[in-house]
Design a protein around this motif. Structure first.
Motif, mmCIF file in Angstrom:
data_model
loop_
_atom_site.group_PDB
_atom_site.id
_atom_site.type_symbol
_atom_site.label_atom_id
_atom_site.label_comp_id
_atom_site.label_asym_id
_atom_site.label_seq_id
_atom_site.Cartn_x
_atom_site.Cartn_y
_atom_site.Cartn_z
ATOM 1 N N GLN A 192 0.835 -1.211 0.000
ATOM 2 C CA GLN A 192 0.000 0.000 0.000
ATOM 3 C C GLN A 192 0.860 1.248 0.000
ATOM 4 O OE1 GLN A 192 -2.670 -0.397 3.367
ATOM 5 N NE2 GLN A 192 -4.351 -0.478 1.915
ATOM 6 N N ASP A 193 0.346 2.287 -0.694
ATOM 7 C CA ASP A 193 1.059 3.567 -0.672
ATOM 8 C C ASP A 193 0.906 4.180 0.717
ATOM 9 O OD1 ASP A 193 1.925 3.434 -3.266
ATOM 10 O OD2 ASP A 193 0.007 4.145 -4.040
ATOM 11 N N THR A 194 1.985 4.798 1.157
ATOM 12 C CA THR A 194 1.956 5.334 2.515
ATOM 13 C C THR A 194 2.435 6.784 2.512
ATOM 14 O OG1 THR A 194 4.192 4.499 2.828
ATOM 15 C CG2 THR A 194 2.412 3.126 3.665
ATOM 16 N N PHE A 195 2.169 7.477 3.598
ATOM 17 C CA PHE A 195 2.804 8.785 3.783
ATOM 18 C C PHE A 195 3.460 8.819 5.161
ATOM 19 C CE2 PHE A 195 0.448 11.897 6.449
ATOM 20 C CZ PHE A 195 -0.623 11.102 6.840
ATOM 21 N N THR A 196 4.533 9.594 5.270
ATOM 22 C CA THR A 196 5.378 9.556 6.458
ATOM 23 C C THR A 196 5.126 10.746 7.376
ATOM 24 O OG1 THR A 196 7.025 8.550 5.036
ATOM 25 C CG2 THR A 196 7.805 9.320 7.157
ATOM 26 N N GLU A 212 4.970 5.319 9.127
ATOM 27 C CA GLU A 212 4.356 5.276 7.793
ATOM 28 C C GLU A 212 2.878 4.991 7.975
ATOM 29 O OE1 GLU A 212 6.276 2.486 5.225
ATOM 30 O OE2 GLU A 212 7.812 3.915 4.638
ATOM 31 N N ASP A 259 -1.301 4.925 6.325
ATOM 32 C CA ASP A 259 -2.060 4.697 5.082
ATOM 33 C C ASP A 259 -2.208 6.004 4.302
ATOM 34 O OD1 ASP A 259 -2.319 2.185 5.971
ATOM 35 O OD2 ASP A 259 -4.425 2.332 6.581
ATOM 36 N N GLU A 260 -2.034 5.921 2.994
ATOM 37 C CA GLU A 260 -2.060 7.133 2.169
ATOM 38 C C GLU A 260 -3.437 7.808 2.186
ATOM 39 O OE1 GLU A 260 -0.244 8.286 -2.184
ATOM 40 O OE2 GLU A 260 -1.840 6.818 -2.029
ATOM 41 N N ASP A 261 -4.483 6.986 2.442
ATOM 42 C CA ASP A 261 -5.853 7.529 2.481
ATOM 43 C C ASP A 261 -5.985 8.633 3.521
ATOM 44 O OD1 ASP A 261 -6.198 5.493 0.774
ATOM 45 O OD2 ASP A 261 -7.395 4.225 2.112
ATOM 46 N N GLU A 281 -3.748 10.912 4.267
ATOM 47 C CA GLU A 281 -2.949 12.114 3.983
ATOM 48 C C GLU A 281 -3.886 13.316 3.803
ATOM 49 O OE1 GLU A 281 -0.158 11.733 0.803
ATOM 50 O OE2 GLU A 281 0.891 13.567 1.377
ATOM 51 N N GLU A 340 3.047 15.124 4.072
ATOM 52 C CA GLU A 340 4.187 14.190 3.998
ATOM 53 C C GLU A 340 5.435 14.769 4.699
ATOM 54 O OE1 GLU A 340 4.688 11.156 2.587
ATOM 55 O OE2 GLU A 340 6.857 11.202 2.811
#
Lengths: 260, 154
Positions: free
Chosen positions: B38-42, B86, B88-90, B92, B127
């Protein structure tokens, strides 16, 4: 004064010489891709060493998993932490119990049989006869058994782990009432595929090689009498068990301890 | 000939069972996902004390796991612990700037994890941003020390 030092020196030289012979023996018998006929010999040994050991390994795995479930529950419930049962059962089995107990059972069942079989061939001079008609006994007799043991051991360990985890589930969840979701989710959050499962498998690969090596070497190197066969069979089980337990400490320290 | 075929079948079944066992261990026991990662954001957060938090610990919001801790290091500028997470990108652009990150413990003997609780700021974290409002791990020794010093000062 001189005699004890001399006997110490003689003992060391004999031990080194046996280790050297065993290493040469391993190098000579393990190399080379089997011929078409060799594959058949290898398959037969896989059947004898792996498939026929499956029953004892799976039954032991089931009971050890069930005991872990029962003991773990009685201890953890005192702290209100019975949800951590899955984590405890899985980590104990994958890291330690499955590779070690499966290897000890393997040494007792398959290792002793290998030593006795090769030893009897030597005592009845079948190995010498093979050499005389130009067949290398290391390639024909020893190599298939060595490779079959090496490959079977990790497969037996996987079976042990799976059945053990199911045994823990049976006792903990089905009989004692631990919540099904906590059992699996705690396990999944704490078990790492590479660090726990693959390291456990790596242990079993090492144990498989060492136990089979000891078994075939003891069979090949024994004094060809009935007493010699019985002594070599005993030595196989004793040396294999000690080697498995000793190596387990070293591998655990390297993989999971602070020494690595 | 028939015996040989049976033997081959037995060995084949043995190897197949081993492979299926490994798949079971991978998927059911260690919870590996076969899907695309899964795409992630930090996000980052500084804590005065992280207790037993380590790389791989979970990050939860309202009790639901939303990510993992990927790195724990000492911030040499502020001399406290810098935790990188990290998520879940959802999520962000949905976590407000005044959100709080706390180090919590699951159960009595459970592992430590980061719990996020969202504030009311209209500006959102992006991010690489750092959460300013943090609450350190509960250290039993400090608690006892405080209790003892309060008792003795009375």
């Amino acid at each position: 004064m001189i005699r004890p030092i001399a006997s110490l020196g003689r003992g060391t030289l004999e031990a080194l010489s046996a280790l050297g012979r065993a290493s040469m023996f391993l190098a000579q018998s393990a190399v080379g891709i089997p011929s078409r006929e060799g594959w058949h010999l290898w398959l037969r040994q896989m059947h004898f060493i792996g498939v026929m050991s499956l029953a004892i390994v799976l039954v032991s795995g089931l009971f050890i998993g069930m005991v872990l479930g029962l003991q773990g529950y009685t201890i953890l419930v005192g702290f209100g932490a019975e949800d951590a049962l899955g984590q405890m059962v899985a980590l104990s089995l994958l890291r330690e119990l499955a590779p070690v107990v499966a290897a000890l059972l393997f040494a007792g069942r398959a290792g002793s049989a290998l030593t006795a079989e090769i030893g009897l061939m030597k005592a009845t001079e079948q190995l010498t006869s093979m050499e005389m008609i130009g067949i290398d006994p290391l390639r024909r007799i020893v190599a298939p058994r060595l490779w079959a043991g090496f490959i079977s051991m990790p497969l037996l360990t996987v079976g042990f782990s799976v059945v053990g985890i199911w045994g823990g589930y049976l006792v903990g969840v089905q009989w004692l009432g631990v919540f099904d979701g906590s059992y699996w989710s705690n396990m999944q959050s704490s078990v790492a595929f590479v660090d726990d499962i693959l390291n456990g498998m790596l242990k079993s690969v090492v144990f498989g090689l060492v136990v089979t090596w000891i078994a075939v070497f003891q069979g090949y190197d024994l004094i060809p009498t009935s007493e010699g066969i019985s002594r070599a069979t005993t030595r196989t089980v004793v040396y294999s068990s000690l080697a498995v337990l000793g190596l387990d400490f070293v591998l655990t320290a390297l993989m999971f301890g602070e020494l690595g | 000939m028939k015996r040989s075929k049976m033997m081959e079948f037995g060995v084949g079944l043995f190897v197949l069972a081993g492979i299926l066992g490994m798949v079971f261990l991978g998927l059911r026991v260690s919870g590996i996902s076969l899907g695309v990662p899964q795409d992630t954001f930090t996000l980052q957060a500084n804590f005065a004390n992280i207790g037993g938090l380590k790389s791989g610990s979970r990050v939860a919001m309202a009790g639901v796991t939303i990510g993992r801790v990927t790195d724990v290091a000492l911030d040499t500028e502020w001399l406290d612990a810098r935790v990188t997470m990290e998520l879940d990108e959802d999520l962000e652009g949905k976590i407000s700037r005044d959100s709080t990150a706390s180090i919590l413990t699951s159960g009595l003997l459970g592992e430590q994890y980061v719990g996020l609780s969202v504030g009311g700021d209209p500006e959102m974290l992006e991010e690489g941003d750092t959460i300013r409002d943090t609450q350190q791990a509960l250290v039993l020794e400090q608690l006892i020390q405080q209790f003892v010093s309060n008792m003795t000062s009375d």
